[in-house]
Design a protein around this motif. Sequence first.
Motif, PDB file in Angstrom:
ATOM      1  N   LYS A 223       1.138 -25.360  27.889  1.00  7.73           N
ATOM      2  CA  LYS A 223      -0.200 -26.504  26.789  1.00  7.73           C
ATOM      3  C   LYS A 223      -1.375 -26.853  27.419  1.00  7.73           C
ATOM      4  CE  LYS A 223       3.459 -28.519  25.063  1.00  7.73           C
ATOM      5  NZ  LYS A 223       4.695 -29.485  24.614  1.00  7.73           N
ATOM      6  N   THR A 224      -2.575 -26.151  26.541  1.00  2.00           N
ATOM      7  CA  THR A 224      -3.723 -27.436  27.053  1.00  2.00           C
ATOM      8  C   THR A 224      -3.665 -28.967  27.269  1.00  2.00           C
ATOM      9  OG1 THR A 224      -4.001 -27.601  24.585  1.00  2.00           O
ATOM     10  CG2 THR A 224      -4.143 -25.393  25.974  1.00  2.00           C
ATOM     11  N   GLN A 225      -4.805 -28.511  28.342  1.00  2.00           N
ATOM     12  CA  GLN A 225      -5.027 -30.544  28.940  1.00  2.00           C
ATOM     13  C   GLN A 225      -6.001 -31.012  28.615  1.00  2.00           C
ATOM     14  OE1 GLN A 225      -4.778 -30.506  32.518  1.00  2.00           O
ATOM     15  NE2 GLN A 225      -2.540 -29.730  33.012  1.00  2.00           N
ATOM     16  N   LYS A 226      -5.829 -31.843  27.726  1.00  2.00           N
ATOM     17  CA  LYS A 226      -7.079 -33.290  27.154  1.00  2.00           C
ATOM     18  C   LYS A 226      -7.152 -34.287  28.184  1.00  2.00           C
ATOM     19  CE  LYS A 226      -5.109 -32.096  22.450  1.00  2.00           C
ATOM     20  NZ  LYS A 226      -5.456 -33.017  21.436  1.00  2.00           N
TER      21      LYS A 226
ATOM     22  N   LEU B  69     -12.904 -32.798  26.675  1.00  2.00           N
ATOM     23  CA  LEU B  69     -12.617 -31.444  27.307  1.00  2.00           C
ATOM     24  C   LEU B  69     -11.421 -31.118  26.925  1.00  2.00           C
ATOM     25  CD1 LEU B  69     -15.711 -32.211  30.351  1.00  2.00           C
ATOM     26  CD2 LEU B  69     -15.863 -31.730  27.760  1.00  2.00           C
ATOM     27  N   ILE B  70     -11.504 -29.990  26.293  1.00  2.00           N
ATOM     28  CA  ILE B  70     -10.311 -29.114  26.594  1.00  2.00           C
ATOM     29  C   ILE B  70     -10.599 -28.086  28.013  1.00  2.00           C
ATOM     30  CG2 ILE B  70      -9.247 -27.352  25.677  1.00  2.00           C
ATOM     31  CD1 ILE B  70     -10.019 -28.195  23.181  1.00  2.00           C
ATOM     32  N   LEU B  71      -9.278 -27.784  28.658  1.00  2.00           N
ATOM     33  CA  LEU B  71      -9.410 -27.043  29.677  1.00  2.00           C
ATOM     34  C   LEU B  71      -8.280 -26.032  29.567  1.00  2.00           C
ATOM     35  CD1 LEU B  71     -10.019 -29.779  32.846  1.00  2.00           C
ATOM     36  CD2 LEU B  71     -11.547 -28.435  31.487  1.00  2.00           C
ATOM     37  N   GLN B  72      -8.051 -24.932  29.890  1.00  2.00           N
ATOM     38  CA  GLN B  72      -7.346 -24.658  29.855  1.00  2.00           C
ATOM     39  C   GLN B  72      -6.508 -23.002  30.972  1.00  2.00           C
ATOM     40  OE1 GLN B  72      -7.460 -20.944  27.186  1.00  2.00           O
ATOM     41  NE2 GLN B  72      -7.879 -22.436  25.230  1.00  2.00           N
ATOM     42  N   ASN B  73      -5.136 -23.922  31.596  1.00  2.00           N
ATOM     43  CA  ASN B  73      -4.812 -23.199  32.817  1.00  2.00           C
ATOM     44  C   ASN B  73      -4.798 -21.906  32.175  1.00  2.00           C
ATOM     45  OD1 ASN B  73      -4.867 -25.823  33.901  1.00  2.00           O
ATOM     46  ND2 ASN B  73      -3.644 -26.764  33.134  1.00  2.00           N
ATOM     47  N   TYR B  74      -4.211 -21.046  33.356  1.00  2.00           N
ATOM     48  CA  TYR B  74      -4.334 -19.289  33.250  1.00  2.00           C
ATOM     49  C   TYR B  74      -3.190 -19.244  34.352  1.00  2.00           C
ATOM     50  CZ  TYR B  74      -6.308 -19.044  28.300  1.00  2.00           C
ATOM     51  OH  TYR B  74      -6.849 -19.193  27.043  1.00  2.00           O
TER      52      TYR B  74
END
Length: 140
Positions: free
Chosen positions: A118-121, A135-140
């Motif tokens: 899931k994306t973190q806000k 800001l939307i941060l994506q964890n890969y």
Amino acid sequence: MSGRGKGGKDKGKKTRSNRAGLQFPVGRIARFLRKGHYAQRIGAGAPVYLAAILEYLTAEILELAGNAARDNKKTRIIPRYIQLAVRNDEELNKLLCGVTISQGGVLPNIQQSLLPKKTQKKRCCKGTNSEPRILILQNY
């Protein structure tokens, strides 16, 4: 007279299943207990008790399988619905843990590590008068 004719009912033809109020055949279960050599002597109440237990378990499984079929908008119970009913019930699953149901399949299960992350806000504010930015941060 020879005793044949239209009159009179046979009052002595009441089966042990009817006396016990069961659908399962008490006489057949008694015969299986005797022929199986499980013990030298079989009591009169043993086949009645065993027939009652088997009837209860069958009714329980069929009720849960019927509910599973109705959840899938079907009217016919197939082995898949029996499998779902048994494996979703805690006590029946414990009783039938070593049993393989043919054409039953498996329970739907996806491990958490295989699901997409899931994306973190995060909220950050620059200045006191400005609106908070997301800001939307994506964890890969």
